[in-house]
Design a protein around this motif. Sequence first.
Motif, PDB file in Angstrom:
ATOM      1  N   ARG A 190       0.827  -1.214   0.000  1.00 56.05           N
ATOM      2  CA  ARG A 190       0.000   0.000   0.000  1.00 56.05           C
ATOM      3  C   ARG A 190       0.857   1.259   0.000  1.00 56.05           C
ATOM      4  O   ARG A 190       0.526   2.258  -0.609  1.00 56.05           O
ATOM      5  CB  ARG A 190      -0.894   0.031   1.239  1.00 56.05           C
ATOM      6  N   GLN A 191       1.985   1.180   0.733  1.00 54.91           N
ATOM      7  CA  GLN A 191       2.812   2.376   0.888  1.00 54.91           C
ATOM      8  C   GLN A 191       3.611   2.706  -0.374  1.00 54.91           C
ATOM      9  O   GLN A 191       3.699   3.876  -0.735  1.00 54.91           O
ATOM     10  CB  GLN A 191       3.770   2.172   2.074  1.00 54.91           C
ATOM     11  N   VAL A 192       4.196   1.698  -1.024  1.00 52.65           N
ATOM     12  CA  VAL A 192       5.113   2.040  -2.125  1.00 52.65           C
ATOM     13  C   VAL A 192       4.751   1.481  -3.498  1.00 52.65           C
ATOM     14  O   VAL A 192       5.240   1.998  -4.496  1.00 52.65           O
ATOM     15  CB  VAL A 192       6.588   1.654  -1.833  1.00 52.65           C
ATOM     16  N   ALA A 193       3.922   0.449  -3.559  1.00 50.66           N
ATOM     17  CA  ALA A 193       3.686  -0.152  -4.877  1.00 50.66           C
ATOM     18  C   ALA A 193       2.802   0.751  -5.727  1.00 50.66           C
ATOM     19  O   ALA A 193       1.891   1.391  -5.214  1.00 50.66           O
ATOM     20  CB  ALA A 193       3.033  -1.525  -4.732  1.00 50.66           C
ATOM     21  N   ASN A 194       3.095   0.840  -7.007  1.00 49.33           N
ATOM     22  CA  ASN A 194       2.112   1.478  -7.868  1.00 49.33           C
ATOM     23  C   ASN A 194       1.232   0.412  -8.525  1.00 49.33           C
ATOM     24  O   ASN A 194       0.224   0.730  -9.129  1.00 49.33           O
ATOM     25  CB  ASN A 194       2.768   2.386  -8.914  1.00 49.33           C
ATOM     26  N   GLN A 227      -0.154 -18.353 -13.236  1.00 52.13           N
ATOM     27  CA  GLN A 227      -0.714 -17.272 -14.066  1.00 52.13           C
ATOM     28  C   GLN A 227      -0.795 -15.978 -13.290  1.00 52.13           C
ATOM     29  O   GLN A 227      -0.957 -15.985 -12.066  1.00 52.13           O
ATOM     30  CB  GLN A 227      -2.148 -17.624 -14.473  1.00 52.13           C
ATOM     31  N   ILE A 228      -0.741 -14.871 -14.036  1.00 55.31           N
ATOM     32  CA  ILE A 228      -1.111 -13.587 -13.455  1.00 55.31           C
ATOM     33  C   ILE A 228      -2.633 -13.509 -13.563  1.00 55.31           C
ATOM     34  O   ILE A 228      -3.193 -13.434 -14.649  1.00 55.31           O
ATOM     35  CB  ILE A 228      -0.434 -12.413 -14.187  1.00 55.31           C
ATOM     36  N   VAL A 229      -3.282 -13.604 -12.418  1.00 60.05           N
ATOM     37  CA  VAL A 229      -4.743 -13.667 -12.394  1.00 60.05           C
ATOM     38  C   VAL A 229      -5.334 -12.262 -12.428  1.00 60.05           C
ATOM     39  O   VAL A 229      -6.349 -12.012 -13.062  1.00 60.05           O
ATOM     40  CB  VAL A 229      -5.231 -14.403 -11.115  1.00 60.05           C
ATOM     41  N   GLU A 230      -4.662 -11.351 -11.736  1.00 53.63           N
ATOM     42  CA  GLU A 230      -5.237 -10.022 -11.576  1.00 53.63           C
ATOM     43  C   GLU A 230      -4.131  -9.041 -11.223  1.00 53.63           C
ATOM     44  O   GLU A 230      -3.171  -9.402 -10.552  1.00 53.63           O
ATOM     45  CB  GLU A 230      -6.264 -10.088 -10.431  1.00 53.63           C
ATOM     46  N   GLN A 231      -4.280  -7.809 -11.678  1.00 53.26           N
ATOM     47  CA  GLN A 231      -3.362  -6.769 -11.226  1.00 53.26           C
ATOM     48  C   GLN A 231      -4.067  -5.432 -11.213  1.00 53.26           C
ATOM     49  O   GLN A 231      -4.954  -5.178 -12.012  1.00 53.26           O
ATOM     50  CB  GLN A 231      -2.098  -6.727 -12.065  1.00 53.26           C
ATOM     51  N   ASN A 232      -3.636  -4.601 -10.269  1.00 53.01           N
ATOM     52  CA  ASN A 232      -4.288  -3.306 -10.125  1.00 53.01           C
ATOM     53  C   ASN A 232      -3.429  -2.407  -9.254  1.00 53.01           C
ATOM     54  O   ASN A 232      -2.470  -2.870  -8.626  1.00 53.01           O
ATOM     55  CB  ASN A 232      -5.666  -3.482  -9.489  1.00 53.01           C
ATOM     56  N   GLU A 233      -3.781  -1.123  -9.209  1.00 55.89           N
ATOM     57  CA  GLU A 233      -3.086  -0.268  -8.246  1.00 55.89           C
ATOM     58  C   GLU A 233      -3.564  -0.681  -6.851  1.00 55.89           C
ATOM     59  O   GLU A 233      -4.657  -1.232  -6.706  1.00 55.89           O
ATOM     60  CB  GLU A 233      -3.281   1.215  -8.577  1.00 55.89           C
TER      61      GLU A 233
END
Length: 263
Positions: free
Chosen positions: A223-227, A236-242
């Motif tokens: 939460r603090q640093v990831a964009n 698999q990459i199932v999901e990605q988001n900010e």
Amino acid sequence: ETSAHISADENGAADMMDPNAGPAVEMRGVNKWFGEFHVLRDINLNVRRGERIVVCGPSGSGKSTMIRCINRLEEHQKGDIIVDGIELTNDLKKIDEIRREVGMVFQHFNLFPHLTILENCTLAPIWVRKMPKREAEEAAMHYLERVKIPEQANKYPGQLSGGQQQRVAIARALCMNPRIMLFDEPTSALDPEMIKEVLDVMVDLAKSGMTMLVVTHEMGFARQVANRVIFMDAGQIVEQNEPEQFFTNPQHDRTKLFLSQIL
Ligand code: ADP
Ligand code: MG
């Protein structure tokens, strides 16, 4: 199976003018098998320069394997991986070039036990980068100060706490002047009271603009640093988001289940 990956187009037209502004890491249709076992399934991932990506997902989902493919600690069998504009093939020269650009920090520190902290930090710069010893030592002290343990320089890894050893591992990686840093569960082998000192160093690094790909379940850090947060399951990459959307509004049942188990 849907995979909500962010497309290459997001880099925008302006970036195409400047080779330095291209993606730091590009994975296109990457597949890997361990024998019969299909461990990475059609991974598409674009890491833009300066991005800080957190990768999470259940144990065995392929997180380590995915990031280890980026510096060829594991070999993929299908698809393309391009790091800093260099295509990853069996060409050893290119593998070396890529490894110069990519620093890695592991769960179990992997320091050389028979070398001092300073020697751990200067070994690769002296032998791989051919840096004069004096210069390598000055650079090492600079990074040991940055991770706040210059006073430990002449000790051996076994004399340091886990948190201190992991900070040395980060300093050691930085001594090679990487453009991209990979972290594979850097705090999961640490006692709880040492996690923060390592995360603080990683937060500083993120603020300095380093491109970071971090496998971790430290959701406060995310939460603090990831964009961007990436959720993997079964290769698999199932999901990605900010992060805010990822945590408050997960789209897939598998993501919801995972978050309910770790939060
Ligand atoms: P994660 O980091 O998400 O826990 P890994 O990438 O370490 O997952 O592993 C993904 C799957 O691949 C696991 O089922 C693991 O047992 C298997 N695996 C990992 N490394 C090897 C290997 N060298 N040989 C065979 N299977 C492996
Ligand atoms: Mg792992």
